[in-house]
Scaffold this motif. Structure first.
Motif, PDB file in Angstrom:
ATOM      1  N   ILE A 295       0.845  -1.204   0.000  1.00 51.38           N
ATOM      2  CA  ILE A 295       0.000   0.000   0.000  1.00 51.38           C
ATOM      3  C   ILE A 295       0.876   1.247   0.000  1.00 51.38           C
ATOM      4  CG2 ILE A 295      -1.617   1.342   1.413  1.00 51.38           C
ATOM      5  CD1 ILE A 295      -2.802  -1.366   2.301  1.00 51.38           C
ATOM      6  N   GLU A 296       1.958   1.210   0.757  1.00 52.48           N
ATOM      7  CA  GLU A 296       2.882   2.344   0.817  1.00 52.48           C
ATOM      8  C   GLU A 296       3.537   2.594  -0.539  1.00 52.48           C
ATOM      9  OE1 GLU A 296       5.219   3.777   4.590  1.00 52.48           O
ATOM     10  OE2 GLU A 296       6.254   2.076   3.669  1.00 52.48           O
ATOM     11  N   PHE A 297       3.942   1.522  -1.215  1.00 54.15           N
ATOM     12  CA  PHE A 297       4.517   1.676  -2.559  1.00 54.15           C
ATOM     13  C   PHE A 297       3.484   2.286  -3.507  1.00 54.15           C
ATOM     14  CE2 PHE A 297       7.479  -2.033  -1.485  1.00 54.15           C
ATOM     15  CZ  PHE A 297       8.554  -1.197  -1.258  1.00 54.15           C
ATOM     16  N   TRP A 298       2.218   1.876  -3.354  1.00 52.69           N
ATOM     17  CA  TRP A 298       1.155   2.371  -4.232  1.00 52.69           C
ATOM     18  C   TRP A 298       0.892   3.866  -4.011  1.00 52.69           C
ATOM     19  CZ3 TRP A 298      -4.236   2.983  -2.341  1.00 52.69           C
ATOM     20  CH2 TRP A 298      -5.092   3.441  -3.361  1.00 52.69           C
TER      21      TRP A 298
ATOM     22  N   ARG B 193      12.245  11.322  -0.898  1.00 50.72           N
ATOM     23  CA  ARG B 193      11.969  12.731  -1.237  1.00 50.72           C
ATOM     24  C   ARG B 193      10.726  13.234  -0.512  1.00 50.72           C
ATOM     25  NH1 ARG B 193      13.486  10.725  -6.338  1.00 50.72           N
ATOM     26  NH2 ARG B 193      11.294  10.448  -6.931  1.00 50.72           N
ATOM     27  N   LEU B 194       9.687  12.399  -0.438  1.00 50.89           N
ATOM     28  CA  LEU B 194       8.457  12.804   0.240  1.00 50.89           C
ATOM     29  C   LEU B 194       8.703  13.020   1.731  1.00 50.89           C
ATOM     30  CD1 LEU B 194       5.364  13.211  -0.170  1.00 50.89           C
ATOM     31  CD2 LEU B 194       5.092  10.814   0.525  1.00 50.89           C
ATOM     32  N   ASP B 195       9.551  12.185   2.331  1.00 51.31           N
ATOM     33  CA  ASP B 195       9.846  12.303   3.755  1.00 51.31           C
ATOM     34  C   ASP B 195      10.605  13.589   4.057  1.00 51.31           C
ATOM     35  OD1 ASP B 195       9.997  10.971   6.484  1.00 51.31           O
ATOM     36  OD2 ASP B 195      12.135  11.258   6.071  1.00 51.31           O
ATOM     37  N   ARG B 196      11.476  13.997   3.134  1.00 56.14           N
ATOM     38  CA  ARG B 196      12.313  15.180   3.368  1.00 56.14           C
ATOM     39  C   ARG B 196      11.602  16.491   3.056  1.00 56.14           C
ATOM     40  NH1 ARG B 196      17.919  12.851   0.602  1.00 56.14           N
ATOM     41  NH2 ARG B 196      18.463  11.406   2.316  1.00 56.14           N
ATOM     42  N   GLN B 197      10.579  16.481   2.190  1.00 51.30           N
ATOM     43  CA  GLN B 197       9.946  17.728   1.774  1.00 51.30           C
ATOM     44  C   GLN B 197       9.040  18.305   2.868  1.00 51.30           C
ATOM     45  OE1 GLN B 197       7.633  16.158  -1.641  1.00 51.30           O
ATOM     46  NE2 GLN B 197       5.832  17.051  -0.674  1.00 51.30           N
ATOM     47  N   GLU B 198       8.760  19.567   2.744  1.00 58.61           N
ATOM     48  CA  GLU B 198       7.892  20.242   3.703  1.00 58.61           C
ATOM     49  C   GLU B 198       6.469  19.698   3.584  1.00 58.61           C
ATOM     50  OE1 GLU B 198       8.915  22.377   5.976  1.00 58.61           O
ATOM     51  OE2 GLU B 198      10.997  22.227   5.260  1.00 58.61           O
ATOM     52  N   TRP B 199       5.632  20.050   4.574  1.00 53.61           N
ATOM     53  CA  TRP B 199       4.252  19.567   4.577  1.00 53.61           C
ATOM     54  C   TRP B 199       3.425  20.353   3.557  1.00 53.61           C
ATOM     55  CZ3 TRP B 199       2.167  15.325   6.705  1.00 53.61           C
ATOM     56  CH2 TRP B 199       2.948  14.628   7.642  1.00 53.61           C
TER      57      TRP B 199
ATOM     58  N   ALA C 263       0.550  20.270   0.213  1.00 47.61           N
ATOM     59  CA  ALA C 263      -0.767  19.659  -0.002  1.00 47.61           C
ATOM     60  C   ALA C 263      -0.612  18.208  -0.454  1.00 47.61           C
ATOM     61  CB  ALA C 263      -1.544  20.461  -1.043  1.00 47.61           C
ATOM     62  N   GLU C 264       0.396  17.947  -1.293  1.00 46.66           N
ATOM     63  CA  GLU C 264       0.624  16.572  -1.774  1.00 46.66           C
ATOM     64  C   GLU C 264       1.011  15.648  -0.626  1.00 46.66           C
ATOM     65  OE1 GLU C 264       3.609  14.106  -4.797  1.00 46.66           O
ATOM     66  OE2 GLU C 264       4.174  16.074  -4.001  1.00 46.66           O
ATOM     67  N   LYS C 265       1.916  16.109   0.232  1.00 53.24           N
ATOM     68  CA  LYS C 265       2.360  15.269   1.340  1.00 53.24           C
ATOM     69  C   LYS C 265       1.219  15.012   2.329  1.00 53.24           C
ATOM     70  CE  LYS C 265       6.079  14.756   4.739  1.00 53.24           C
ATOM     71  NZ  LYS C 265       7.374  15.280   5.204  1.00 53.24           N
ATOM     72  N   ILE C 266       0.424  16.052   2.628  1.00 48.43           N
ATOM     73  CA  ILE C 266      -0.708  15.869   3.543  1.00 48.43           C
ATOM     74  C   ILE C 266      -1.710  14.881   2.959  1.00 48.43           C
ATOM     75  CG2 ILE C 266      -2.699  17.040   4.580  1.00 48.43           C
ATOM     76  CD1 ILE C 266      -0.930  19.539   4.825  1.00 48.43           C
ATOM     77  N   ARG C 267      -1.985  15.013   1.658  1.00 47.61           N
ATOM     78  CA  ARG C 267      -2.946  14.114   1.012  1.00 47.61           C
ATOM     79  C   ARG C 267      -2.470  12.670   1.075  1.00 47.61           C
ATOM     80  NH1 ARG C 267      -2.865  12.062  -3.921  1.00 47.61           N
ATOM     81  NH2 ARG C 267      -1.221  13.520  -4.593  1.00 47.61           N
ATOM     82  N   LYS C 268      -1.213  12.437   0.734  1.00 47.38           N
ATOM     83  CA  LYS C 268      -0.680  11.069   0.723  1.00 47.38           C
ATOM     84  C   LYS C 268      -0.590  10.487   2.131  1.00 47.38           C
ATOM     85  CE  LYS C 268       1.946  11.194  -3.591  1.00 47.38           C
ATOM     86  NZ  LYS C 268       3.271  11.018  -4.234  1.00 47.38           N
ATOM     87  N   ARG C 269      -0.131  11.277   3.078  1.00 47.50           N
ATOM     88  CA  ARG C 269      -0.017  10.789   4.455  1.00 47.50           C
ATOM     89  C   ARG C 269      -1.402  10.466   5.033  1.00 47.50           C
ATOM     90  NH1 ARG C 269       4.581   9.803   3.618  1.00 47.50           N
ATOM     91  NH2 ARG C 269       6.426  10.576   4.729  1.00 47.50           N
ATOM     92  N   THR C 270      -2.367  11.353   4.800  1.00 45.43           N
ATOM     93  CA  THR C 270      -3.717  11.131   5.325  1.00 45.43           C
ATOM     94  C   THR C 270      -4.337   9.876   4.735  1.00 45.43           C
ATOM     95  OG1 THR C 270      -4.013  13.522   5.584  1.00 45.43           O
ATOM     96  CG2 THR C 270      -5.999  12.153   5.625  1.00 45.43           C
ATOM     97  N   LEU C 271      -4.208   9.714   3.420  1.00 45.90           N
ATOM     98  CA  LEU C 271      -4.763   8.531   2.751  1.00 45.90           C
ATOM     99  C   LEU C 271      -4.102   7.260   3.263  1.00 45.90           C
ATOM    100  CD1 LEU C 271      -6.545   7.223   0.596  1.00 45.90           C
ATOM    101  CD2 LEU C 271      -4.713   7.666  -1.080  1.00 45.90           C
ATOM    102  N   LYS C 272      -2.783   7.283   3.358  1.00 45.17           N
ATOM    103  CA  LYS C 272      -2.051   6.092   3.810  1.00 45.17           C
ATOM    104  C   LYS C 272      -2.403   5.745   5.250  1.00 45.17           C
ATOM    105  CE  LYS C 272       2.372   6.281   4.823  1.00 45.17           C
ATOM    106  NZ  LYS C 272       3.853   6.359   4.706  1.00 45.17           N
ATOM    107  N   TRP C 273      -2.388   6.709   6.134  1.00 50.52           N
ATOM    108  CA  TRP C 273      -2.688   6.449   7.544  1.00 50.52           C
ATOM    109  C   TRP C 273      -4.125   5.973   7.735  1.00 50.52           C
ATOM    110  CZ3 TRP C 273      -0.057  11.625   9.400  1.00 50.52           C
ATOM    111  CH2 TRP C 273       1.336  11.435   9.348  1.00 50.52           C
ATOM    112  N   PHE C 274      -5.056   6.520   6.926  1.00 52.30           N
ATOM    113  CA  PHE C 274      -6.448   6.099   7.029  1.00 52.30           C
ATOM    114  C   PHE C 274      -6.604   4.637   6.606  1.00 52.30           C
ATOM    115  CE2 PHE C 274     -10.615   5.515   4.939  1.00 52.30           C
ATOM    116  CZ  PHE C 274     -11.438   5.719   6.038  1.00 52.30           C
ATOM    117  N   ILE C 275      -5.974   4.262   5.502  1.00 52.14           N
ATOM    118  CA  ILE C 275      -6.042   2.870   5.034  1.00 52.14           C
ATOM    119  C   ILE C 275      -5.365   1.946   6.035  1.00 52.14           C
ATOM    120  CG2 ILE C 275      -5.301   1.264   3.222  1.00 52.14           C
ATOM    121  CD1 ILE C 275      -5.600   3.530   1.211  1.00 52.14           C
ATOM    122  N   PHE C 276      -4.237   2.383   6.587  1.00 51.97           N
ATOM    123  CA  PHE C 276      -3.557   1.585   7.607  1.00 51.97           C
ATOM    124  C   PHE C 276      -4.471   1.352   8.813  1.00 51.97           C
ATOM    125  CE2 PHE C 276       1.238   2.395   6.644  1.00 51.97           C
ATOM    126  CZ  PHE C 276       1.060   1.786   5.424  1.00 51.97           C
TER     127      PHE C 276
END
Length: 472
Positions: free
Chosen positions: A126-129, A139-145, A147-160
């Motif tokens: 799921i994380e790879f997806w 790169r995603l881990d190092r970048q600032e928060w 809109a893209e990072k918030i969207r991906k983190r929220t989606l991933k954490w919700f599915i988890f």
């Protein structure tokens, strides 16, 4: 190996020098062995999820109800009275794991462990997806928060969280039974608040493990990894780097086209670090067998892909023993393995025999504490007993009564009639045993009592009968 090269043994690969967590961003694995692992994992996932909901003869296929002390293993019900069978089963499990580890190292961790299967085949995929492969994740881990990072983190954490909640429900089905779980779901969470709280606690634990703790479970928490140091030897088959071939005389060297590596004395390892990048625990397999290695074979597939690209033979990293690499010795069934196998066969035989000898109805008849005997008319001696009958089946045992097999005498139930023992239930009561003094041989006599269902003898048990010392 120099002192600097050997420093990896002084620390854990997922912990930095300052003590902080070194987050692992593994490359997405691919290859023949990874495909095989996926097939095995999906079968085991189906088994793990469906087992609480499968019934055999009315018994849940697998259940571990610790609170009510009821256990079902492969459809066979077990109770506290069967604790000796459970102990033997656990010993068999330990011996089997020891045998498997001595022969094939930590292969269980890479191919069959629920932690690895859920982590690598569910959460990591799921994380790879969502986050992309290794480079994109870094790169995603190092970048600032953004809109893209918030969207991906929220989606991933919700599915988890959703998957963790599903796993918690399955786990609860193992503990309390699938029928009760389905009933609780039907009733709604407000009717079973304490169960819902427990479910959310389980969900939080699973979420913590798979979203944050991850490979640390295998490295820090799991005791099985530490068993390797005791059980492995030079003849054990593990995921191993062929250092003889990879290092040769002058060590590893980066790949250069049209360069004759053999003449220069360099090994086949081109120092591409792909085996390190793909490792889910972040180790360098070229340093040898390590506690962190779970034998997942990701490095084997990755190395074979690289070897194919540079036109070198595959198998630089492969399943092999140290003796095979250094001495070219093939795997042998050593006396040590024969000893473990013999013990395993004997214990398994004992368990199977005891399973066949186990009765569906277990009877315990004990003399009432604090009570002696009663001398009645006609030279009759009477003792009072309590009985407990445990029905281990899903069918009622009907028309139960007791008969004294030896010596001759009479059994009288307090309830004065026959009774039924309900499915998976315990029947308790009181009875009197009356025996003519002439049939007794002393003050303490052993009785043999039969338990009958209708006219069929279904169980026998023993009890101690007290009489006056003068009757001998």
């Amino acid at each position: 190996m120099s002192q600097d090269q050997d420093n990896f043994r002084d620390s854990i690969g997922t912990i930095k020098e300052d003590g902080k967590r070194a987050w692992v961003f593994p490359k997405k694995p691919s290859g023949k062995l990874y495909e095989y692992r996926k097939y095995v994992s999906y079968v085991l996932l189906a088994f793990l999820i469906l087992s609480p909901f499968i019934k055999i003869n009315g018994n849940q296929f697998l259940m571990f109800n610790v609170l009510e002390r009821r256990f079902n293993i492969f459809g066979f019900p077990f109770y506290p009275q069967d604790f000796h069978l459970f102990v033997i089963s656990m010993i068999i499990g330990v011996v089997f794991i020891a045998l498997f580890t001595v022969a094939f190292g930590r292969i269980f961790c890479g191919w069959m462990c629920p932690q690895t299967i859920f982590m690598e085949m569910v959460f990591r995929r799921i994380e790879f997806w969502i986050d992309g492969d290794r480079g994109a994740q870094i790169r995603l881990d190092r970048q600032e928060w953004s809109a893209e990072k918030i969207r991906k983190r929220t989606l991933k954490w919700f599915i988890f969280f959703i998957i963790s909640f599903i796993i918690a429900n399955v786990f609860l089905a193992y503990l309390i039974g699938s029928d009760r779980l389905i009933q609780y779901i039907t009733d709604g969470p407000t009717q079973h608040v304490s169960t819902m709280v427990s479910l959310l606690i389980f969900t939080a634990v699973f979420y913590f493990v798979f979203a944050w703790f991850r490979e640390q479970v295998c490295i820090i928490a799991c005791p099985y990894g530490r068993m390797q140091g005791v059980l492995l030897d030079n003849k054990s088959i593990v995921v191993a780097y062929d250092h003889k071939r990879g290092e040769a005389e002058n060590g590893r060297k980066k790949w250069r086209k049209n360069e004759n590596r053999e003449e220069l004395g360099h090994g086949d390892c081109i120092d591409c670090f792909q085996c390190v990048n793909v490792c889910p625990t972040g180790i360098d397999i070229r340093n040898g067998t390590q506690l962190e290695c779970v034998n997942c074979t990701a490095c084997i597939d990755e190395c074979d892909t690289i070897m194919e690209k540079v036109n070198l033979p595959k198998g630089l990293i492969r399943y092999a023993s140290e003796d095979e690499i250094t001495k070219k010795e093939k795997f042998k069934f050593t006396p040590r393995l024969k000893g473990y196998t013999a013990v395993l066969i004997i214990l398994t035989g004992v368990l199977v025999g005891m399973m066949f000898l186990r009765n569906d109805l277990e009877a315990n008849i004990l003399r009432l504490p604090g009570q002696l005997y009663e001398h009645k008319e006609g030279n009759i001696i009477s003792n009072v007993f309590t009985y407990k009958l445990l029905n281990k089946t899903t069918k009622a045992v009907e028309d139960v009564h007791f008969e004294l097999i030896s010596p001759k005498g009479e059994i009288k139930l307090v309830r004065n009639d026959n009774f039924d023992v309900q499915p998976e239930a315990l029947a308790e009561g009181t009875l009197f045993i009356e025996i003519n003094a002439a049939a007794l041989s002393g003050d303490k006599n052993n009785l043999k009592i039969g338990v009958y269902s209708k006219d069929k003898l279904i169980e026998t048990t023993t009890a101690r009968f007290l009489a006056p010392r003068s009757y001998k």
